[in-house]
Design a protein around this motif. Structure first.
Motif, mmCIF file in Angstrom:
data_model
loop_
_atom_site.group_PDB
_atom_site.id
_atom_site.type_symbol
_atom_site.label_atom_id
_atom_site.label_comp_id
_atom_site.label_asym_id
_atom_site.label_seq_id
_atom_site.Cartn_x
_atom_site.Cartn_y
_atom_site.Cartn_z
ATOM 1 N N ASP A 20 7.216 2.232 -0.791
ATOM 2 C CA ASP A 20 6.122 3.135 -0.442
ATOM 3 C C ASP A 20 4.940 2.850 -1.360
ATOM 4 O O ASP A 20 5.121 2.484 -2.512
ATOM 5 C CB ASP A 20 6.573 4.593 -0.581
ATOM 6 C CG ASP A 20 5.573 5.556 0.060
ATOM 7 O OD1 ASP A 20 4.774 5.128 0.921
ATOM 8 O OD2 ASP A 20 5.592 6.744 -0.307
ATOM 9 N N GLU A 21 3.732 3.039 -0.835
ATOM 10 C CA GLU A 21 2.520 2.777 -1.617
ATOM 11 C C GLU A 21 2.637 1.406 -2.285
ATOM 12 O O GLU A 21 2.435 1.257 -3.496
ATOM 13 C CB GLU A 21 2.333 3.863 -2.694
ATOM 14 C CG GLU A 21 2.443 5.274 -2.130
ATOM 15 C CD GLU A 21 1.099 5.944 -1.873
ATOM 16 O OE1 GLU A 21 0.044 5.319 -2.113
ATOM 17 O OE2 GLU A 21 1.131 7.095 -1.406
ATOM 18 N N THR A 61 5.037 9.561 4.610
ATOM 19 C CA THR A 61 6.338 9.918 4.021
ATOM 20 C C THR A 61 7.373 10.226 5.106
ATOM 21 O O THR A 61 8.470 9.652 5.119
ATOM 22 C CB THR A 61 6.193 11.129 3.083
ATOM 23 O OG1 THR A 61 5.050 10.934 2.261
ATOM 24 C CG2 THR A 61 7.421 11.304 2.221
HETATM 25 MG MG MG Z 1 2.408 8.477 0.642
#
Ligand code: MG
Ligand code: ADP
Length: 237
Positions: A178-179, A76
């Motif tokens: 993200d992800e 993150t």
């Molecule tokens: Mg993450």
């Protein structure tokens, strides 16, 4: 102090790409703005995690990046901190739409990202809104209208709000997937592609994923331009 080779060997960092800059092995070596350094010290962090150490110098060169590292490795802040610096560089007006857009698979993960953005960005006066399904749209629309530098969103809800024409992505120049593996597993590929079509082509695109299966490679090949690839540990395909 370890050499770059020794640091990468110890932390199992492998990179591909042209002229990849060496990792930042300490917070001091990053040259980060003092208000951000203060926040990482307040959080009790002693050094960047390997994915942060290698992502930051690449992202700060405004290059596209694919980062593959397991859950819990600090991805993150790997993209948020260069995002904060990108925001400082562009001086956009948050009223005309976000500059940084982060797509995340679930409400829970999106909320965690927003919490990190608020915690580490507030002394830099960075504003962030979070958009996710399973909650009324009204408060989210009001948050958008107040203006935000960063929007963190699940693809389904962001697409709904785009269809209502209640948000503009024309100012986005830093896009994070993200992800990415989980978003594809959850069937979000069509929504992701629609959203990306609303983001200007002149942008920096960053993809963070825990695994690197062929579906993720395919969307990376379509959406990123000449990315630097950073792997931490063994890549699980
Ligand atoms: Mg993450
Ligand atoms: P990932 O996205 O890779 O699963 P997160 O970004 O959620 O990982 O980070 C996992 C945890 O590590 C979070 O609690 C985060 O605050 C913490 N963390 C992030 N960076 C550092 C650091 N440099 N040092 C120590 N802890 C960190």
């Amino acid at each position: 102090v370890l050499s770059t080779d020794a640091y990468c060997h110890r932390h199992e960092i492998t990179v591909t790409g042209d002229n990849v800059p060496p990792p930042f092995t300490s917070f001091e070596a990053t040259g980060l703005p003092s208000e951000i350094l203060r926040e990482v010290h307040n959080a009790g962090f002693s050094s960047p995690t390997p994915i942060q150490a290698q992502s930051w110098p690449v992202a700060l060169q405004s290059r596209d990046i694919v980062a593959i590292a397991k859950t819990g490795s600090g991805k993150t802040l790997g993209y948020l901190i260069p995002g904060f610096i990108h925001l400082k560089r562009c001086h956009n007006n948050s009223q005309s739409g976000p500059t940084v857009l982060v797509l995340s698979p679930t409400r829970e993960l999106a909320t965690q990202i927003q919490d990190e953005a608020v915690k580490f960005g507030k002394s830099s006066r960075i504003s962030c809104v979070c958009l996710y399904g399973g909650a009324p749209k009204g408060p989210q629309l009001r948050d958008i209208d107040r203006g935000a530098d960063i929007v963190v969103a699940t693809p389904g809800r962001l697409n709904d709000i785009l269809e209502m024409r209640r948000i503009s992505l024309h100012q986005v120049s830093y896009l994070v997937l993200d992800e990415a593996d989980r978003m594809l597993d959850m069937g979000f590929e069509p929504q992701i592609r629609k959203i990306v079509n609303e983001v200007p082509a002149r942008r920096q695109t960053l993809m963070y994923t825990a695994t690197w299966p062929k579906e993720v490679r395919k969307i990376a090949a379509d959406l990123l331009i000449n990315p630097v690839q950073v792997n931490i540990g063994n890549v699980d395909e």
